[in-house]
Every structure is written in structure tokens, then in C-alpha cells.
Design an enzyme around this catalytic site. Sequence first.
Site, PDB file in Angstrom:
ATOM      1  N   ILE A 212       0.861  -1.175   0.000  1.00  0.00           N
ATOM      2  CA  ILE A 212       0.000   0.000   0.000  1.00  0.00           C
ATOM      3  C   ILE A 212       0.902   1.231   0.000  1.00  0.00           C
ATOM      4  O   ILE A 212       2.073   1.167   0.376  1.00  0.00           O
ATOM      5  CB  ILE A 212      -0.981   0.006   1.196  1.00  0.00           C
ATOM      6  CG1 ILE A 212      -0.239  -0.171   2.526  1.00  0.00           C
ATOM      7  CG2 ILE A 212      -2.020  -1.072   1.037  1.00  0.00           C
ATOM      8  CD1 ILE A 212      -1.148  -0.204   3.739  1.00  0.00           C
ATOM      9  N   ASP A 213       0.359   2.354  -0.447  1.00  0.00           N
ATOM     10  CA  ASP A 213       1.157   3.565  -0.602  1.00  0.00           C
ATOM     11  C   ASP A 213       1.725   4.047   0.736  1.00  0.00           C
ATOM     12  O   ASP A 213       1.192   3.741   1.807  1.00  0.00           O
ATOM     13  CB  ASP A 213       0.310   4.682  -1.208  1.00  0.00           C
ATOM     14  CG  ASP A 213      -0.160   4.348  -2.620  1.00  0.00           C
ATOM     15  OD1 ASP A 213       0.511   3.532  -3.279  1.00  0.00           O
ATOM     16  OD2 ASP A 213      -1.187   4.907  -3.048  1.00  0.00           O
ATOM     17  N   LYS A 214       2.764   4.856   0.632  1.00  0.00           N
ATOM     18  CA  LYS A 214       3.457   5.380   1.815  1.00  0.00           C
ATOM     19  C   LYS A 214       2.497   6.019   2.814  1.00  0.00           C
ATOM     20  O   LYS A 214       2.565   5.744   4.012  1.00  0.00           O
ATOM     21  CB  LYS A 214       4.516   6.390   1.370  1.00  0.00           C
ATOM     22  CG  LYS A 214       5.222   7.102   2.514  1.00  0.00           C
ATOM     23  CD  LYS A 214       6.206   8.136   2.000  1.00  0.00           C
ATOM     24  CE  LYS A 214       6.864   8.895   3.153  1.00  0.00           C
ATOM     25  NZ  LYS A 214       7.823   9.931   2.669  1.00  0.00           N
TER      26      LYS A 214
ATOM     27  N   THR B 207      -0.804   5.730   2.937  1.00  0.00           N
ATOM     28  CA  THR B 207      -2.006   4.933   3.228  1.00  0.00           C
ATOM     29  C   THR B 207      -1.715   4.046   4.422  1.00  0.00           C
ATOM     30  O   THR B 207      -0.625   3.491   4.541  1.00  0.00           O
ATOM     31  CB  THR B 207      -2.401   4.085   2.012  1.00  0.00           C
ATOM     32  OG1 THR B 207      -2.678   4.940   0.905  1.00  0.00           O
ATOM     33  CG2 THR B 207      -3.628   3.236   2.302  1.00  0.00           C
TER      34      THR B 207
ATOM     35  N   ARG C 140      -7.293   5.841  -5.485  1.00  0.00           N
ATOM     36  CA  ARG C 140      -7.085   7.284  -5.618  1.00  0.00           C
ATOM     37  C   ARG C 140      -7.421   7.751  -7.033  1.00  0.00           C
ATOM     38  O   ARG C 140      -8.054   8.786  -7.224  1.00  0.00           O
ATOM     39  CB  ARG C 140      -5.644   7.628  -5.246  1.00  0.00           C
ATOM     40  CG  ARG C 140      -5.300   7.246  -3.808  1.00  0.00           C
ATOM     41  CD  ARG C 140      -3.806   7.223  -3.567  1.00  0.00           C
ATOM     42  NE  ARG C 140      -3.223   8.560  -3.678  1.00  0.00           N
ATOM     43  CZ  ARG C 140      -1.910   8.781  -3.643  1.00  0.00           C
ATOM     44  NH1 ARG C 140      -1.067   7.756  -3.508  1.00  0.00           N
ATOM     45  NH2 ARG C 140      -1.441  10.014  -3.739  1.00  0.00           N
TER      46      ARG C 140
END
Length: 321
Positions: free
Chosen positions: A137-139, A141, A236
Site C-alpha cells: 500500500i502507498d506510503k 495509506t 485514488r
Amino acid sequence: MSENIHINTKIPLEMRGQRLDRALAQLYPEYSRARWQQWIREGLLKINGHTAKPKAKLLGAEEIELRAETIVEVPWVGQNIPLNIVYEDEYLIIVNKPAGLVVHPGAGQPDHTLVNALLHYAPELEHLPRAGIIHRIDKETTGLLVVARQLSAHTVLVQQLQQRAFLREYLALVRGVLIAGGTVDAPIGRHPRQRVKMAVVNGGRNAITHYRVAEHFRFHSLLQVKLETGRTHQIRVHMTHLGHPLVGDPVYGGRYQVLPDCPQVLQDNLKNFKRQALHAAKLGLKHPKTGEMQQWQAPLPDDMQDLLVQLQADRDEFSHI
């Protein structure tokens, strides 16, 4: 560290009829076929000045141009970074990732990542691909992801992910009031002009996102989002495509819009929420040893929870007017 790659070449006539990705892997064996496929899908490779698909059939004599960047791998080391472990056994680890923690080391973040934390906690992970991490998962998130602890478990879990057998449910706070849930089925690829962004594009990779409304506010909605596919920045990008970007999203959210009749304190808190309001709240999968379906949940992080409390108070106050 990263390396810039510039390639200009012409396809030999004897490669007529071959797939583009297979031919390039033969011409430049220092890069794997999978790496060529990734570059082609991201639009970094041009054939006669145009993008193509990895399976495109060659006629011979095509002009090929590649402008790409690849990460030069350095050894990953363990670092004593706190981990919030929701569950673990000898086959897997379920981690609740905080905001601000990058999953894998890369050109912009060589260490102090989740991988470094895991290698310190479980050094045996150094023998597994990507230190056992199955998905990321993104930084900015928060929430749940799974780490395999054995190669056999890694193989099973990767197969489940590819077969879309994982349950991945997110909570997303978006701008605007949605009346009902729905599904976004729109392909995602690299943005044609801003290469650091993804976008809904023709010829992109198949991407499907299901969502339903969990709670309404005066100017926002809290959504429960389920991923059917797992593309980069999928939620997103899809929410922005709908016209409802995530609160705080620094890449896809656009400039902050002043809300009418909104208390200044809430206005300031919304404006100063500097990360995408996205949380991987629920994760489900079949245990790689027993085959039993298991699920885990992670509560909202404090910053999202605090913002929801303020939005609820604002809604309730104005509901009587």
C-alpha cells in the site's frame, strides 16, 4: 540508487512475427521479459513513435525507443523500527502499517522502510522475494498487508492474489456527497504527461473498484471500497475519475476548495490534512497451510478518526437548520 536507461534500436527483419516483449528480451537479455512488459505497459517504450502492448506482433524494421529508469538494487538490511503486528504464525504475518512508512526500499527511500523493519523482526525473510511482502500500500495509506514467512506460503498467497481471492476492503474519505455506491471499471496506466501519476487511460491495465457509501457528511462521504484488481494508486485514481478525490490526496486531490458555511476550525483541519484519507481496514485470505478463510480488521488511525468526529459534529449541528 537508480539508473537511467536510453535505448534506440531497430528490430531485425528476422524477428518478424514475434511478440514485442519476447523479441526485446532476446535483444537485451540483461533485462528480463517481465521488466520489458512493465516498461511497455507504462508507456515508456515507443515503437515507431507510438506506444504498444507487450503482445504486439512485429513486422520487422520497427524503430524502438526506450526512456526508462530502473532501480539498482542494494542489499536490504534489518532496522529496529516498531511494527504493529495484528497476527502471526509460522507461515505469515499480518501488519498494520502506519502513515509515512514506505513498504519497499527504492531510489528515493533506500532504508527505514517496512522491509527493513521486517528483516529486523524476522531475519529469515531475507530468503524470500521482496522479504515476503505479497502486496503493498502507498506510503501515506494506512492499514493491513500480509507477509509470507515461508517460500511455500509465499507461492500460495501470490497465487491467491493473482486469482483475486483476497478480500481487501478500504475506508476512504472523499470530497463530495455520493448518493449511492457503484463500481468503477476503467483501465489505469501511466499519465500521458505527468509520469509520476497514474490515470484512467485507453490501453491501460484492467482495473475494477467497488464502493458503497458508509456515511454522509455535508460536503464529504465516507466510502467502503473493495478492490477486485490491484493497480498502482487504483482507489485514488478511480475516485478522482468519478469527480470525488480523496481528502488530503497530495497527488490527485487538486487545490483545496473553501467550503461554504463551514466552521473555520474544520476548514483548517481539512486543509491541513496532508495525506490521502485512505485506510486498508479489512484483509481476508485463505491460510496458506490450512486453506481456512481468515479475516483481520484494523481500526481507523487517529488522524482519520479525529477528522470523522469533526465532520459528524458539523453535520449534526447543521442538520437542525
